[in-house]
Design an enzyme around this catalytic site. Sequence first.
Site, PDB file in Angstrom:
ATOM      1  CG  ASP A 421      -1.936   1.078   1.265  1.00  0.00           C
ATOM      2  OD1 ASP A 421      -1.708   2.114   0.624  1.00  0.00           O
ATOM      3  OD2 ASP A 421      -2.967   0.907   1.952  1.00  0.00           O
ATOM      4  CG  HIS A 422       3.151   4.133  -3.154  1.00  0.00           C
ATOM      5  ND1 HIS A 422       4.193   4.371  -2.291  1.00  0.00           N
ATOM      6  CD2 HIS A 422       3.592   4.520  -4.379  1.00  0.00           C
ATOM      7  CE1 HIS A 422       5.218   4.873  -2.956  1.00  0.00           C
ATOM      8  NE2 HIS A 422       4.882   4.972  -4.224  1.00  0.00           N
ATOM      9  NE  ARG A 423      -4.096   3.913   1.159  1.00  0.00           N
ATOM     10  CZ  ARG A 423      -5.280   3.428   1.556  1.00  0.00           C
ATOM     11  NH1 ARG A 423      -6.321   4.247   1.635  1.00  0.00           N
ATOM     12  NH2 ARG A 423      -5.415   2.158   1.853  1.00  0.00           N
ATOM     13  CB  ILE A 425       5.070   0.568   2.281  1.00  0.00           C
ATOM     14  CG1 ILE A 425       4.543  -0.082   3.570  1.00  0.00           C
ATOM     15  CG2 ILE A 425       6.459   0.054   1.952  1.00  0.00           C
ATOM     16  CD1 ILE A 425       4.127  -1.515   3.401  1.00  0.00           C
TER      17      ILE A 425
END
Length: 449
Positions: A421-423, A425
């Site tokens: 999850d780019h939010r 990591i």
Amino acid sequence: MSTREVKVPDIGEFKNVPVIEVLVKPGDRVAAEDSLVTLESDKATLDVPAPAPGVVKALHVKVGDKVSEGSVILLLDVADAAATEVASATTPAPTASGATENDAHAANANVPSSAAAPPQHPEPSPAPAPVASAGAAPSISPVEPTAFKAAHASPSVRKIARELGVDLSRVTGSGPKNRILQEDVQRFVKQALQSNAAAGAAGGAGLNLLPWPTVDFKKFGPIEEKPLSRIKKIAGANLARNWVMIPHVTQFDEADITDLEAFRVVLNKENEQAGVKITMLAFLIRASVAAMQRFPDINASLAGDNLVYKKYFNIGFAVDTPNGLVVPVIRNADQKGLLQIAREMGEFAAKAREGKLGPAEMQGGCFSISSLGGIGGTAFTPIINAPEVAILGVSKSATKPVWDGKAFAPRLMLPLSLSYDHRVIDGAQAARFTAYLAQLLVDMRRAML
């Protein structure tokens, strides 16, 4: 251990209320407040909870039976201490769809995608009814508590609706007396994901999706229709939500498992008589725990504007069954040795293929692993199992020529695919995580550092 009769508690003036769901069977272990049966009066759906933890000894009702206050539902074997405590306590009241629900029904939304764990006892499945009028597109929007409580649905359906963020007041029920079934919630989510409202609720500018194509396949040749399994129906809704609402990025890497595979073969020969088979997945679980301890963001979950960092390490692993994928969870994997993890994996896999996994055995995961190594492939993008923030995909290992500084040598390489999850990591952290995980698999002694 003593046996206690569990009776229908005070349900007001209702008499001869039909049983519409039996949620347990003899031999099941239940916790206090776990739902045992669901009743349906003319005005509300009522859930009868367990008064104490114990084991179901015998059932005294079945679907279709009619009960009143004081009717015996089942016999429950409880510990003596628990029996004494229960005897001195007031019998818990049932949960009604028209009254305040016990939060225990929605306490744990961490159902594997992979899912999300399907209830063991399905709702009746009459012909589907339309979920919305032609002029109204369904949407997954903030739930209005009062309307949600007033909706005509069983607690098990309410739990799924909470997990999916569905306002039950916007769903049209297709069950008896317009009761909302699980299938109604799933259809609602499917339509919502095809509308602009779904993107708006997720904070996007609108997906502007075209309607799903309707095709008469029979025009082009012979066909055969088969209904989706319940697992695939529920998992599909969860996967679609997770893919749309989580910004996925996948980091690819390889691990040299030449020495680890040789060690695994030796261990299996040593433990052959014990009947425990150690797979590469058991090593991956132990290595993942060590990597998560070094990179705690992998073991976090988003809660509004906060990150929740878990101090426990529960690892889910995908199991292929005839009805679809399920994800049992190895709890407290950081406190278990390799043999114990391998033993639990074997037991869970057997139960999964027999359809005997309980919902509790598929909840509470922190990180999931999906291994396709026994089938094939070089890489893939696994979908994150919300509310987790990362999932590891493992493909088939292959022997490759690897430069050791002096010459090319044959090494067994394992492909790794980490979706995150780019939010939560960023790319650098994901790359460090997979690189460290690969180092652990090269030499598991690093896990002790």
